[in-house]
Design a protein around this motif. Structure first.
Motif, PDB file in Angstrom:
ATOM      1  N   ALA A 264     -11.033  -9.355 -31.404  1.00 49.83           N
ATOM      2  CA  ALA A 264     -10.147  -8.192 -31.260  1.00 49.83           C
ATOM      3  C   ALA A 264      -9.706  -8.026 -29.810  1.00 49.83           C
ATOM      4  O   ALA A 264      -8.522  -7.777 -29.529  1.00 49.83           O
ATOM      5  N   VAL A 265     -10.637  -8.178 -28.873  1.00 46.07           N
ATOM      6  CA  VAL A 265     -10.308  -8.032 -27.457  1.00 46.07           C
ATOM      7  C   VAL A 265      -9.407  -9.175 -26.992  1.00 46.07           C
ATOM      8  O   VAL A 265      -8.534  -8.971 -26.137  1.00 46.07           O
ATOM      9  N   ALA A 266      -9.593 -10.366 -27.563  1.00 44.16           N
ATOM     10  CA  ALA A 266      -8.702 -11.474 -27.237  1.00 44.16           C
ATOM     11  C   ALA A 266      -7.267 -11.161 -27.666  1.00 44.16           C
ATOM     12  O   ALA A 266      -6.304 -11.645 -27.067  1.00 44.16           O
ATOM     13  N   GLY A 272     -10.765  -3.669 -24.722  1.00 44.49           N
ATOM     14  CA  GLY A 272     -12.032  -4.145 -24.187  1.00 44.49           C
ATOM     15  C   GLY A 272     -12.427  -3.382 -22.945  1.00 44.49           C
ATOM     16  O   GLY A 272     -11.682  -2.535 -22.428  1.00 44.49           O
ATOM     17  N   VAL A 273     -13.606  -3.677 -22.440  1.00 47.37           N
ATOM     18  CA  VAL A 273     -14.153  -2.948 -21.299  1.00 47.37           C
ATOM     19  C   VAL A 273     -13.528  -3.403 -19.990  1.00 47.37           C
ATOM     20  O   VAL A 273     -13.232  -2.605 -19.103  1.00 47.37           O
ATOM     21  N   THR A 274     -13.312  -4.721 -19.844  1.00 47.09           N
ATOM     22  CA  THR A 274     -12.849  -5.254 -18.560  1.00 47.09           C
ATOM     23  C   THR A 274     -11.335  -5.273 -18.439  1.00 47.09           C
ATOM     24  O   THR A 274     -10.802  -5.413 -17.340  1.00 47.09           O
ATOM     25  N   GLY A 275     -10.621  -5.185 -19.551  1.00 48.64           N
ATOM     26  CA  GLY A 275      -9.169  -5.293 -19.524  1.00 48.64           C
ATOM     27  C   GLY A 275      -8.670  -6.721 -19.444  1.00 48.64           C
ATOM     28  O   GLY A 275      -7.456  -6.959 -19.465  1.00 48.64           O
ATOM     29  N   LYS A 276      -9.577  -7.690 -19.356  1.00 53.33           N
ATOM     30  CA  LYS A 276      -9.200  -9.096 -19.281  1.00 53.33           C
ATOM     31  C   LYS A 276      -9.225  -9.720 -20.674  1.00 53.33           C
ATOM     32  O   LYS A 276     -10.026  -9.342 -21.522  1.00 53.33           O
ATOM     33  N   ARG A 277      -8.326 -10.703 -20.878  1.00 55.56           N
ATOM     34  CA  ARG A 277      -8.214 -11.336 -22.190  1.00 55.56           C
ATOM     35  C   ARG A 277      -9.133 -12.563 -22.268  1.00 55.56           C
ATOM     36  O   ARG A 277      -8.910 -13.550 -21.578  1.00 55.56           O
ATOM     37  N   PRO A 278     -10.170 -12.528 -23.114  1.00 53.97           N
ATOM     38  CA  PRO A 278     -10.969 -13.731 -23.344  1.00 53.97           C
ATOM     39  C   PRO A 278     -10.294 -14.594 -24.406  1.00 53.97           C
ATOM     40  O   PRO A 278      -9.309 -14.183 -25.033  1.00 53.97           O
ATOM     41  N   ASN A 292     -13.984  -0.703 -25.730  1.00 52.73           N
ATOM     42  CA  ASN A 292     -13.999   0.373 -24.758  1.00 52.73           C
ATOM     43  C   ASN A 292     -14.320   1.689 -25.476  1.00 52.73           C
ATOM     44  O   ASN A 292     -14.331   1.741 -26.718  1.00 52.73           O
ATOM     45  N   VAL A 293     -14.533   2.744 -24.710  1.00 54.76           N
ATOM     46  CA  VAL A 293     -14.878   4.038 -25.311  1.00 54.76           C
ATOM     47  C   VAL A 293     -13.884   5.125 -24.911  1.00 54.76           C
ATOM     48  O   VAL A 293     -14.210   6.318 -24.963  1.00 54.76           O
ATOM     49  N   ASP A 295     -10.073   7.174 -25.283  1.00 50.93           N
ATOM     50  CA  ASP A 295      -9.348   7.726 -26.426  1.00 50.93           C
ATOM     51  C   ASP A 295      -8.367   6.728 -27.015  1.00 50.93           C
ATOM     52  O   ASP A 295      -8.168   6.688 -28.248  1.00 50.93           O
ATOM     53  N   ALA A 296      -7.740   5.919 -26.160  1.00 55.48           N
ATOM     54  CA  ALA A 296      -6.772   4.947 -26.664  1.00 55.48           C
ATOM     55  C   ALA A 296      -7.440   3.919 -27.561  1.00 55.48           C
ATOM     56  O   ALA A 296      -6.878   3.496 -28.585  1.00 55.48           O
ATOM     57  N   THR A 297      -8.661   3.519 -27.193  1.00 53.92           N
ATOM     58  CA  THR A 297      -9.378   2.552 -28.018  1.00 53.92           C
ATOM     59  C   THR A 297      -9.764   3.161 -29.362  1.00 53.92           C
ATOM     60  O   THR A 297      -9.644   2.528 -30.414  1.00 53.92           O
ATOM     61  N   PHE A 298     -10.213   4.410 -29.343  1.00 55.40           N
ATOM     62  CA  PHE A 298     -10.546   5.048 -30.620  1.00 55.40           C
ATOM     63  C   PHE A 298      -9.302   5.247 -31.481  1.00 55.40           C
ATOM     64  O   PHE A 298      -9.382   5.159 -32.710  1.00 55.40           O
ATOM     65  N   GLN A 299      -8.161   5.483 -30.860  1.00 53.00           N
ATOM     66  CA  GLN A 299      -6.932   5.590 -31.641  1.00 53.00           C
ATOM     67  C   GLN A 299      -6.623   4.252 -32.299  1.00 53.00           C
ATOM     68  O   GLN A 299      -6.205   4.196 -33.463  1.00 53.00           O
ATOM     69  N   PHE A 300      -6.843   3.163 -31.552  1.00 54.36           N
ATOM     70  CA  PHE A 300      -6.680   1.813 -32.114  1.00 54.36           C
ATOM     71  C   PHE A 300      -7.600   1.627 -33.323  1.00 54.36           C
ATOM     72  O   PHE A 300      -7.164   1.187 -34.395  1.00 54.36           O
ATOM     73  N   ILE A 301      -8.875   1.971 -33.162  1.00 56.21           N
ATOM     74  CA  ILE A 301      -9.841   1.791 -34.249  1.00 56.21           C
ATOM     75  C   ILE A 301      -9.466   2.662 -35.445  1.00 56.21           C
ATOM     76  O   ILE A 301      -9.514   2.206 -36.607  1.00 56.21           O
ATOM     77  N   ASP A 302      -9.091   3.906 -35.182  1.00 55.46           N
ATOM     78  CA  ASP A 302      -8.701   4.782 -36.280  1.00 55.46           C
ATOM     79  C   ASP A 302      -7.503   4.215 -37.040  1.00 55.46           C
ATOM     80  O   ASP A 302      -7.449   4.261 -38.282  1.00 55.46           O
TER      81      ASP A 302
END
Length: 766
Positions: A264-266, A272-278, A292-293, A295-302
């Motif tokens: 997902a982070v890729a 993700g936490v670092t903002g870098k693409r693995p 990440n924790v 609000d934008a990440t939770f909106q993504f998950i929701d």
């Protein structure tokens, strides 16, 4: 009550062992009567008018019987209910439990009744089994009997990991067919992980454009694909879910969080936490990427969960929660600030808050959160259900806290564990989980009170696919162990009988064969055992034949002839002169083959040789895998034993008299294992040549060096290569310790075969 239960078990078990009834799982109550009923192409299947659910179950039965028995019955609403098979709902049926049914066979006909749709369906499955007692086609006589049946547990599940290796939608439906035939009712579908995102999310197309594909290690070489992956479109998922629903199976999706998030982070580095693409991970194990924790990440998950819930009507949504190592969170000032702002103790508590927020969102949408038992570590929503995989302790803790639990412990119910330690066993994890161990599993921990035990919803087996790359391999891993699981989760404990189960299994193996299911015959595989050193000294071998359950007749030959039912039946150890070729196969009482023929050549060369999978680990590390040469290999063989922590194995009691050399077939494997905090346990040894050596020590792993064989350049040598060294002046039997000193930042090495060579007549490489 205990006496009544004992007598009931005694009667039922005797029926299971003595009768031709082959129903798996064993019904709660079964009573035989006199007479029988003949089923042929003229037999009608009768359903009530305007009852779509009953018609659906009856049609399923008719279609399945036609495919497997060649009987083509007519489904009707208008025939007389006499000499026929009748399906009907009965709100006053004697079996009141959900999913229960009654099945009655008399000389006049067959009648299946149930209070609910699932019960009728399971009655249809049991009737199909009654009509397929063997591999014959056409007419069948069903003995008169009466069955009252219902499940012991509400959750009877199987987890399929489609993230590590991808199965087609048709493959998944094929598995659902077999689950239905075993009366399992939950497919836990693992759809996202570090190695792949397999579900189309229309709002976030890069999850499948990027996250569903990885570049394998050594891509393009030795048959390794340039790219590996795949995903299910939303239309395919709807189709699979509908297919499952028609078979009374609920599909529970798993979307892993907060860890196992690398794919997902890729795809979207900002979550993700670092903002870098693995890259999408090619490494099995525990990777460090977390969500990440913010609000934008939770909106993504929701948003992702919104589309998941639209596709899966399951009451439960699985959110993973396992193996989320907190290194990235601990290193992030932003995450540390979040912990302080929320007044949380630490990162474990942050995971609890994370899971709680997801649980609240699911509850608001009429769903319920389920996760692996790590969700207990940082606090968990009060209504969360816990799936216990780290043994049974998580389930015990959760049940005592009042949470519903599903038993899915490792290694007890891990079907990616190997089924034996035999040389020809397929790839998988250690330790061995054989058919008997699955059958012996008890979903109710003894430490729970009756009230606490009521929180145990049931059990499921897990098929993690790191080392199971194809559907053929999935079927090999699942069947027939799924038969044992089905009886554990369906049949009352008092009705279970290991011997009765074995007696009913041959008919089931024939059903697999008719349906082209690649079931393993490992349990019944004849083991051909000799004392190699004694045979080398005397020129003759005492041969012992056996199989895991000690069931069936083992037929054998000593001259290379076919081990069919005309060959002698093994009864006790026998002696053969060297050289000899032993062939053996296992058969049921009615002549059904339980395991295909195995062969062992007994001559000097073979007795001085050991397969790498037969050589034990050196002391100090019991970790062990059986691996194929490439992570995404599509074959079932060859398979090699590997220890990613310590590449050291032992050749016990090596007979060194007259031995002049050692020949090793070595193999180079990919070191694609993410070990997280266990990386420090990998043993590194000094090496004298650029790529390391295979060093042979005598008597102990720090003992005298008998040979040191340099490893070739990985860029110019084949994946499988030979190593040779002379051994001079050695006598007697000695332990040989074989150690690879290759750098641990390079390939992983294993032993394919180790052969001792001597100058005696008849010597040669095996």
């Amino acid at each position: 009550m205990r006496l009544a239960g004992f007598l009931f078990c005694l009667v039922l078990c005797s029926i299971a062992q003595a009768s031709p009834i082959s129903i798996i799982p064993m019904p709660a109550q079964l009573k035989l009567a006199g007479g029988s009923f003949q089923v042929d192409d003229s037999t009608q299947v009768v359903v009530p008018p305007n009852d779509a659910a009953t018609r659906q179950s009856a049609q399923y039965f008719v279609d399945l019987l036609g495919r497997t028995r060649g009987l083509h019955l007519t489904l009707t609403e208008n025939a007389q209910a006499g000499h026929a098979i009748v399906f009907m709902h009965d709100p006053k049926a004697a079996v009141t439990q959900a999913e229960g049914y009654t099945l009655a066979v008399s000389a006049q006909g067959i009648r299946i009744s149930a209070r609910d749709d699932a019960g009728l369906f399971y009655g249809a499955v049991s009737l199909w089994q009654l009509l397929t007692p063997d591999a014959q086609q056409g007419v069948v006589h069903v003995p008169a009997l009466h069955i009252s049946d219902w499940p012991r547990f509400a959750w009877r599940g199987l987890m399929l990991d489609s993230a590590r290796h991808f199965q087609s939608a048709d493959d998944v439906k094929h598995l659902l067919d077999q689950m239905a035939q075993h009366k399992l009712n939950v497919l836990h579908w693992h759809l996202t992980d570090d190695q792949g995102w397999r579900i189309e999310i229309k709002r976030y197309p890069e999850l499948t454009q990027i996250g569903a594909w990885r570049t394998p290690p050594d891509a393009g070489h030795d048959g390794e694909p340039l790219s590996y992956g795949g995903f299910y479109t939303q239309d395919q998922i709807r189709d699979v879910v509908a297919y499952a629903t028609a078979r009374h199976i609920t599909v529970v999706p798993e979307i892993d969080m907060p860890g196992h998030a690398q794919a997902a982070v890729a795809s979207y580095p900002q979550i993700g936490v670092t903002g870098k693409r693995p890259s999408v991970s090619v490494d099995w194990g525990v990777n460090p990427y977390l969500y990440n924790v913010d609000d934008a990440t939770f909106q993504f998950i929701d948003n992702v969960l919104d589309e998941v819930m639209a596709l899966f009507p399951s009451h439960y949504i699985h959110v993973g929660g396992d193996e989320a190592i907190k290194d990235q969170w601990k290193a992030s000032p932003v995450v540390k600030a979040k912990i302080r702002a929320l007044h949380l103790k630490d990162e474990d508590a942050l995971q609890g808050w994370f899971i709680g927020r997801i649980g609240t969102y699911l509850t608001a949408h009429g769903r319920r959160l389920i996760g692996w038992d790590e969700i207990l570590d940082g606090g968990v929503p009060a209504d969360a259900t816990v799936m216990s995989w780290r043994g049974t302790d998580g389930a015990i803790k959760a049940a005592k806290m009042g949470h519903d639990v599903v038993m899915s412990p490792s290694p007890d119910l891990y079907f990616d564990s190997v089924q034996s330690d035999l040389t020809d066993e397929a790839a998988g994890r250690i330790p061995v989980r054989d058919l008997a161990s699955i059958y012996a599993f008890n979903p109710i921990p003894a430490s729970l009170t009756v009230a606490q035990a009521s929180h145990v919803l049931g059990a499921q087996a897990n098929v993690w696919t790191e080392h199971i790359p194809t559907m053929q391999h999935v079927e090999h891993a699942v069947f027939p162990r799924l038969d044992a699981l089905s009886e554990v989760t369906w049949s009352p404990a008092s009705a279970r009988s290991w011997n009765g189960f074995l007696a009913r299994l041959p008919a089931q193996l024939e059903r697999y064969a008719v349906q082209n299911i690649a079931a393993a015959d490992t349990a019944f595989e004849p083991q051909i055992q000799v004392d190699a050193n004694a045979a080398l000294k005397s020129g003759q071998a005492v041969v012992t034949l056996s199989n895991q359950p000690k069931y069936g007749a083992i037929h054998y030959t000593i001259n290379g002839g076919a081990a069919d039912t005309h060959a002698p039946v093994y009864s006790k150890p026998f002696t053969v002169q060297l050289p000899a070729t032993i062939r053996a196969a296992t058969f049921a009482d009615d002549g059904v083959a339980l395991a295909v023929e195995r062969t062992r050549v007994l001559d000097r060369a073979s007795l001085l040789s050991r397969a790498g999978v037969d050589l034990p680990n050196c002391p100090g590390s019991d970790f062990r895998l059986r691996l194929q040469p490439m992570p995404d290999a599509t074959s079932m063989a060859p398979v090699y034993a590997a220890n990613v922590f310590d590449t050291c194995q032992q050749f016990p009691s090596a007979p060194l008299d007259d031995v002049t050399a050692i020949h090793v077939e070595a193999v180079r494997l990919e070191r694609n294992f993410a070990l997280a905090h266990d990386e420090k346990l990998v043993v590194s040894r000094p090496h004298r040549t650029p790529y390391g050596e295979l060093v042979v020590h005598r008597d102990r792993c720090e003992g005298p060096v008998l040979a040191s064989m340099p490893l070739p350049d990985p860029s110019t040598s084949g994946r499988i290569f030979s190593l040779n060294a002379t051994l001079t002046g050695q006598h007697g039997e000695h332990l040989l310790c074989l150690i690879y000193t290759a750098p641990i930042d390079g390939p992983l090495y294993a032993l394919a075969r180790v052969s001792l060579l001597s100058s005696q007549k008849g010597e040669g490489k095996p």
